[in-house]
Design an enzyme around this catalytic site. Structure first.
Site, PDB file in Angstrom:
ATOM      1  N   HIS A 185     -13.695  -1.809   2.720  1.00 47.24           N
ATOM      2  CA  HIS A 185     -14.602  -0.710   2.336  1.00 47.24           C
ATOM      3  C   HIS A 185     -15.932  -0.751   3.071  1.00 47.24           C
ATOM      4  O   HIS A 185     -16.934  -0.203   2.592  1.00 47.24           O
ATOM      5  CB  HIS A 185     -14.839  -0.772   0.807  1.00 47.24           C
ATOM      6  CG  HIS A 185     -14.841   0.583   0.142  1.00 47.24           C
ATOM      7  ND1 HIS A 185     -15.981   1.202  -0.295  1.00 47.24           N
ATOM      8  CD2 HIS A 185     -13.829   1.439  -0.153  1.00 47.24           C
ATOM      9  CE1 HIS A 185     -15.672   2.383  -0.832  1.00 47.24           C
ATOM     10  NE2 HIS A 185     -14.379   2.550  -0.752  1.00 47.24           N
ATOM     11  N   HIS A 285      -6.433   9.100   6.014  1.00 43.94           N
ATOM     12  CA  HIS A 285      -7.221   8.846   4.808  1.00 43.94           C
ATOM     13  C   HIS A 285      -7.171  10.087   3.920  1.00 43.94           C
ATOM     14  O   HIS A 285      -7.376  11.194   4.405  1.00 43.94           O
ATOM     15  CB  HIS A 285      -8.657   8.579   5.259  1.00 43.94           C
ATOM     16  CG  HIS A 285      -9.622   8.257   4.176  1.00 43.94           C
ATOM     17  ND1 HIS A 285     -10.647   9.100   3.827  1.00 43.94           N
ATOM     18  CD2 HIS A 285      -9.744   7.163   3.377  1.00 43.94           C
ATOM     19  CE1 HIS A 285     -11.366   8.537   2.863  1.00 43.94           C
ATOM     20  NE2 HIS A 285     -10.844   7.366   2.569  1.00 43.94           N
TER      21      HIS A 285
HETATM   22 MG   LIG Z   1     -11.155   3.001   2.776  1.00 43.81          MG
END
Ligand SMILES: [Mg+2]
Length: 382
Positions: A185, A285
């Site tokens: 992240h 994504h």
């Molecule tokens: Mg990610």
């Protein structure tokens, strides 16, 4: 055919939908949003749509180039997310005009379905073993989770041990062969990313994601030379030019362009094809809504190197509203043995429940990502 108007709907949990109208009665839907900045993207869409009113919606490639190149300043999450949603809506119109799914207009399907993965564990991963077991029981053969909470540039091995305990619990729960994606992240800085990647290697992850922030992508070299885990990144990269150096440097294994952030269907098809020439896989994504997911699937269908698709059903962000709430035929996203079929309906292949969109736009949202701080009071990456 001419574009006659448009409407924007800021709907929960954290999305923005765009509807473009035409003089032939055909409408197209897009999802121009960057998470946490919906109102800003909305303004960018308003500015870009000034040009498109009265234009033929079928001239997508030219419109894309006007939206991108005719602005002296270009790129970045806001402008590219605005272009993305408009581009998706234009493709939806084009497909409906020719009564064909978008993938047909892009060259046709290279696959009938694609593997999907499900999120487990939320922002601060806990009880992930049980959650992973649930997903496998639902038929998923791959899951993704956040690896760690906030980490300092150089942090303690105690935190590393906590990460390892969580991943061990997941691996034990799902057995040796379920794919585990571990999202760093962008929370992890270079000194710890190397350590974490090496320690995770024995658990045979499917990939590690954003092991460092994209602005620090030169650090991928050390990680790639250090471990054999596939490295994934790209959700915060916004155009073919952003991906160019990543691909030529050669340390990435999986790119993750976001169809709502990286220029939509037009640009992401090109980005993924660029990656194919480097033998790099693609896993678009998509923690967003149904229009973004449908757009992903249309592109996945035509890209040989797309191997898995993110989707947001049950994701921790979808509080109160979920992926299927805004579409009429929910079966279009039915997952079977961990795969979803490529939608074959015209345009993006989904039908939006406009009445529900209008109702929920009254509710709206003001979603922001959390602000985290380290123990010393300094700001932490979320
Ligand atoms: Mg990610």
């Amino acid at each position: 055919m001419k574009v006659t108007g448009y409407e924007l709907f800021q709907v929960p949990p954290r999305w923005l939908f765009l509807k473009i109208d035409t003089d032939e009665g055909i409408v197209g839907w897009g999802e121009p949003v960057v998470e946490g900045r919906a109102a800003t993207v909305k303004t960018a869409v308003d500015e870009l749509m000034e040009y498109l009113i009265g234009k033929d919606p079928l001239h997508i490639e030219d419109h894309w180039n006007v939206m991108y190149r005719a602005g002296f300043y270009r790129g970045g999450p806001i402008l590219m997310s605005a272009i993305s949603g408009i581009d998706q809506a234009l493709w939806d119109i084009k497909g409906k005009y020719y009564n064909a799914p978008v993938h047909q207009l892009l060259g046709g399907k290279a696959r009938e379905s694609i593997k999907v993965y499900s999120w487990i564990g939320g922002d601060r991963p806990a009880d992930v073993g049980e959650a992973a077991k649930d997903m496998v029981a639902k038929g998923f053969t791959a899951v993704k989770m956040n690896g760690t909470e906030e980490l300092q540039y150089v942090d303690s091995y105690e935190k590393i041990d906590q990460v390892l305990a969580r991943i061990a619990a997941v691996r034990e729960a799902v057995g040796p062969h379920v794919g585990i994606g571990i999202d760093f992240h962008g929370r992890v800085h270079k000194p710890m990313a190397k350590i974490l990647a090496k320690e995770l290697e024995p658990f045979r992850p499917m990939f590690i994601e954003e092991p460092v922030l994209p602005e620090n992508n030169e650090a991928l070299r050390d990680i790639a030379n250090h471990v054999a885990i596939p490295i994934a990144t790209g959700e915060r990269m916004y155009s073919k030019w952003d991906f160019k150096k990543l691909l030529t440097d050669g340390y990435v294994d999986i790119i993750q362009p976001d169809l709502s952030h990286a220029g939509g269907i037009t640009e992401c098809k090109k980005i993924i094809s660029m990656a194919e020439a480097f033998d790099v896989a693609a896993a678009p994504h998509c923690p967003l809504g149904p229009i973004a997911l449908a757009s992903c699937l249309q592109v996945d269908a035509t890209c040989h190197n797309a191997f898995i698709q993110e989707q947001s059903l049950g994701i921790h962000y979808n509080q109160g509203s979920d992926l299927l709430d805004y579409i009429v035929d929910k079966q279009v996203f039915e997952y079977e043995d961990g795969y979803v079929k490529i939608p074959n309906g015209p345009g993006l292949g989904i039908e939006i429940n406009e009445e529900h969109v209008r109702t929920m736009a009254e509710v709206g949202h003001n979603w922001r990502n959390p602000v985290w701080r380290h123990k010393d009071g300094s700001i932490a990456e979320w």
